[in-house]
Each structure stands twice: as C-alpha cells, then as structure tokens.
Design an enzyme around this catalytic site. Structure first.
Site, PDB file in Angstrom:
ATOM      1  N   ALA A  72      65.764  83.248  52.158  1.00 44.87           N
ATOM      2  CA  ALA A  72      67.091  83.743  51.791  1.00 44.87           C
ATOM      3  C   ALA A  72      67.447  84.779  52.851  1.00 44.87           C
ATOM      4  CB  ALA A  72      67.081  84.357  50.405  1.00 44.87           C
ATOM      5  N   LEU A  75      72.431  84.451  55.934  1.00 46.40           N
ATOM      6  CA  LEU A  75      73.362  84.212  57.045  1.00 46.40           C
ATOM      7  C   LEU A  75      73.615  85.445  57.918  1.00 46.40           C
ATOM      8  CD1 LEU A  75      75.898  81.852  55.249  1.00 46.40           C
ATOM      9  CD2 LEU A  75      74.312  81.219  57.068  1.00 46.40           C
ATOM     10  N   CYS A 134      75.266  75.973  53.018  1.00 42.85           N
ATOM     11  CA  CYS A 134      74.412  77.125  52.817  1.00 42.85           C
ATOM     12  C   CYS A 134      74.527  77.616  51.384  1.00 42.85           C
ATOM     13  CB  CYS A 134      74.801  78.252  53.759  1.00 42.85           C
ATOM     14  SG  CYS A 134      73.672  79.620  53.551  1.00 42.85           S
TER      15      CYS A 134
HETATM   16  C1  LIG Z   1      64.454  80.772  58.039  1.00 35.71           C
HETATM   17  C2  LIG Z   1      65.485  79.675  57.981  1.00 35.71           C
HETATM   18  C3  LIG Z   1      66.802  79.955  58.349  1.00 35.71           C
HETATM   19  C4  LIG Z   1      67.772  78.948  58.293  1.00 35.71           C
HETATM   20  N1  LIG Z   1      69.059  79.223  58.686  1.00 35.71           N
HETATM   21  C5  LIG Z   1      69.981  78.232  58.703  1.00 35.71           C
HETATM   22  C6  LIG Z   1      71.290  78.469  59.208  1.00 35.71           C
HETATM   23  O1  LIG Z   1      71.633  79.573  59.673  1.00 35.71           O
HETATM   24  N2  LIG Z   1      72.178  77.429  59.182  1.00 35.71           N
HETATM   25  C7  LIG Z   1      71.850  76.174  58.710  1.00 35.71           C
HETATM   26  O2  LIG Z   1      72.699  75.261  58.734  1.00 35.71           O
HETATM   27  N3  LIG Z   1      70.607  75.918  58.258  1.00 35.71           N
HETATM   28  C8  LIG Z   1      69.674  76.908  58.249  1.00 35.71           C
HETATM   29  N4  LIG Z   1      68.400  76.634  57.818  1.00 35.71           N
HETATM   30  C9  LIG Z   1      68.066  75.270  57.367  1.00 35.71           C
HETATM   31  C10 LIG Z   1      67.414  74.438  58.476  1.00 35.71           C
HETATM   32  O3  LIG Z   1      68.273  74.267  59.587  1.00 35.71           O
HETATM   33  C11 LIG Z   1      66.982  73.051  57.956  1.00 35.71           C
HETATM   34  O4  LIG Z   1      68.129  72.327  57.562  1.00 35.71           O
HETATM   35  C12 LIG Z   1      66.032  73.125  56.767  1.00 35.71           C
HETATM   36  O5  LIG Z   1      65.142  74.219  56.915  1.00 35.71           O
HETATM   37  C13 LIG Z   1      65.215  71.858  56.598  1.00 35.71           C
HETATM   38  O6  LIG Z   1      64.498  71.558  57.774  1.00 35.71           O
HETATM   39  P1  LIG Z   1      62.942  71.985  58.003  1.00 35.71           P
HETATM   40  O7  LIG Z   1      62.185  71.511  56.808  1.00 35.71           O
HETATM   41  O8  LIG Z   1      62.564  71.301  59.282  1.00 35.71           O
HETATM   42  O9  LIG Z   1      62.936  73.460  58.106  1.00 35.71           O
HETATM   43  C14 LIG Z   1      67.416  77.636  57.850  1.00 35.71           C
HETATM   44  C15 LIG Z   1      66.081  77.380  57.496  1.00 35.71           C
HETATM   45  C16 LIG Z   1      65.122  78.359  57.539  1.00 35.71           C
HETATM   46  C17 LIG Z   1      63.702  78.033  57.159  1.00 35.71           C
END
Ligand SMILES: Cc1cc2nc3c(=O)[nH]c(=O)nc-3n(C[C@H](O)[C@H](O)[C@H](O)COP(=O)(O)O)c2cc1C
Length: 309
Positions: A72, A75, A134
């Site tokens: 969390a 943003l 988000c």
């Molecule tokens: C620490 C963190 C910050 C994230 N910040 C954003 C973000 O700013 N914008 C967004 O679209 N997704 C954000 N995500 C989501 C990731 O881009 C991704 O969609 C999601 O984590 C699933 O992929 P993963 O399992 O490879 O992490 C964030 C994820 C994590 C873990």
C-alpha cells in the site's frame, strides 16, 4: 538451431524482447529505468504519476509475506510537472538502448486523466499507460475506475482524444468479468491492455502484536501467489479483444513468461520478481525462455502466442 528471435511488436513499436518492467517497481527516476533497460528489459514502465505531488502512505508500505508481496504505497509520486522532466531524461538514456518507455498515469477524475495525459504527452513517451486499477483511486461509489466498464471507457476515450501516443489501459483482477471491461476500453480506443494490477485488497496480521502489519492495514497482493489468476485474466481477455495484451502478475521464471504468452500475451510485465531477485531477473528469464525455445524448435514467439485452447 540459430538463436530464437524474442523480439515482439506492441502497437507498432518494436521491443527487443517481451519483458516489460511493470509500473511502480524502480520506475521512479531516469537513471533507474535506464539501469533496468541495461539489465535486459525489453520495455520499461514508470511509476504511476498523478496531477500533483503525493507522499503516499506511511511505512511499512511493502511486505514480503512468504508467497508474494502486499503493498500500500499509496501512489507516492512527484506530480506530473516533475514527471515530465524525468520522462524526457529517461527517453534520452533509453533511446541508444532501443528500449521504449511507457509513462504510467493516474488521476482522481475522468477529466483529471486527460489533463495529466496532455502534460505527459509533451515528454513524448512511447506509450501512455492508464492506471485505472489502483486500489487507492476510486470513483464516486468508492470503486477503482477499472471496476466499472463505463468509467474505464470514459477515461480511455478522454485520453484518446488528446493524444496519438498509443494508450495501454491497465485493468484490475478485482471484477466479476474482466473481459467485459477489456471490451469496453477497446471500443473506447485503447491500443493495448495491461493485466493485471494487484489483487485484493488483502491483509496480513502480525500475531505477536495482533495488528495488521501495513500502516494502511490493507494492500494489493502481487507475486507468485497471484500468477494463476493473472494467466486466467489474460486468457479471458484474449478471447474477447483484438488489441495486444501485456500479461502481468507473478512472473518470476522463464516458464511463467512463456505461460503468459501461451495464454495470449504479447509482452510480459515483471514487478515483484525484481524485488525478489534484483535486476538479474530479466536476463535469467530470457535465458530460460531461449533454452525452452531451442529445445522445442520454436524460432520466434508468435508460434507460441495463445497456443492454449
Ligand atoms: C511495491 C509495488 C508498487 C506498485 N506500484 C504500481 C503503480 O504505481 N502503478 C501501477 O499501475 N501498478 C503498480 N503496482 C502493480 C504492478 O505493476 C503489477 O501490476 C502487480 O504487482 C502484479 O505484478 P507482479 O506480481 O509481477 O508484481 C505496484 C506493485 C508493487 C508490488
């Protein structure tokens, strides 16, 4: 057999390989995205940026709970004026590397998306990614925009009207029918879909204190635990739309990236795995993909896209 060709085309833009840095992971400065590109990524996405600077939630904001992450971050971002400079600098560093950049944006309102997109477009990113999924940003009913087909379409159409830069719309898995949302953003003019954002919200409680660990109490779940859900979402979306899909969610190894492509993805986003394994994860995944393709005699990735029936 000669080296398999891992390059793909996304909305007319050539990627040297299908691996994209997902939004929110390391994409906070020009130098960091350039480092990710030098580490092998085929494309990079910046951290989502909104209309004005935002501090985000207090710590702890990210936790590794054993089978994935819960976050969390809220943003946190420097605001669009500053982000335009970061993206312009990043493009200069990325151009010689041949690695395209997607600028991720969010806003609190439909018109807000248009305003942020108009400013971001000045920095000429290769793609604009709309983070409508988000958990921290919601419509007047408290739902993320990506949970309502009408909201999702209105945002897409608003941004489409103000720029010719290809638009990627990032969807949420936290809906009953993700393909209905995908269809509505495609109809509104989306050029590509990114799926999925984090799952949840979830909660992890520290049994010693008896309290939720994240300061925000709840957060989005990512990493290996959500991969089967992400694969199913990509599979469902592919059946419904013609536009390309960036498959994201829990991809950690070469087999996971190949699985996304077999479900219908054109490119594959890597998020949490970068935190687990560091920047070497891109080359490791690419090596594993190449080894599989050589063993099976696949010269390129189009032969594998959506072979899952
Ligand atoms: C620490 C963190 C910050 C994230 N910040 C954003 C973000 O700013 N914008 C967004 O679209 N997704 C954000 N995500 C989501 C990731 O881009 C991704 O969609 C999601 O984590 C699933 O992929 P993963 O399992 O490879 O992490 C964030 C994820 C994590 C873990």
């Amino acid at each position: 057999m000669s080296e398999p060709d891992l390059s793909v085309e996304l909305c007319g833009v050539r990627l040297r390989n299908p691996l994209a840095l997902a939004a929110g992971i390391l994409g906070t400065s020009a130098e960091l995205v350039a480092r990710v590109a030098r580490s092998g990524a085929g494309m990079v996405t910046t951290k989502s940026c909104g209309p004005s600077p935002r501090e985000g939630h207090p710590n702890p904001t990210v936790l590794d709970w054993g089978h994935g992450l819960i976050n969390a971050v809220g943003l946190a971002n420097p605001g669009v004026e500053e982000e335009v400079k970061i993206i312009a600098q990043a493009r200069e560093l990325l151009e010689p590397l041949g690695v395209p950049l997607a600028a991720s944006i969010f806003a609190e309102t439909v018109d807000g998306f248009g305003e942020v997109a108009r400013k971001i477009a000045e920095a000429e990113p290769d793609f604009i990614e709309l983070n409508i999924s988000c958990p921290n940003v919601s419509d007047e009913f408290g739902r993320p925009f990506a949970c309502d087909a009408g909201d999702a379409a209105r945002i897409t159409a608003t941004v489409k009207e103000i720029t010719s830069i290809p638009i990627i719309v990032k969807l949420s898995p936290n809906v009953t029918d993700i393909s209905a949302i995908a269809a509505s953003v495609e109809q509104a003019g989306a050029d590509a879909i990114a799926a999925i954002n984090t799952l949840g919200p979830g909660m992890v409680i520290d049994i010693h204190s008896g309290q939720p660990i994240l300061a925000n109490k709840v957060g989005g779940v990512s990493g290996p635990a959500i991969r089967p859900i992400a694969v199913r979402c990509v599979y469902d979306i592919y059946r419904t739309v013609e536009i390309p899909i960036i498959g994201i969610g829990g991809v950690t190894e070469g087999r996971d990236a190949l699985e996304m492509i077999m479900a219908g993805a054109t490119a594959v986003g890597i998020g949490s795995a970068v935190r687990y394994q560091g920047l070497g994860v891109f080359e490791t995944i690419l090596d594993e993909m190449r080894a599989f393709m050589v063993e099976r005699g696949h010269a390129n990735l189009s032969r594998l896209r959506r072979i899952a029936r």
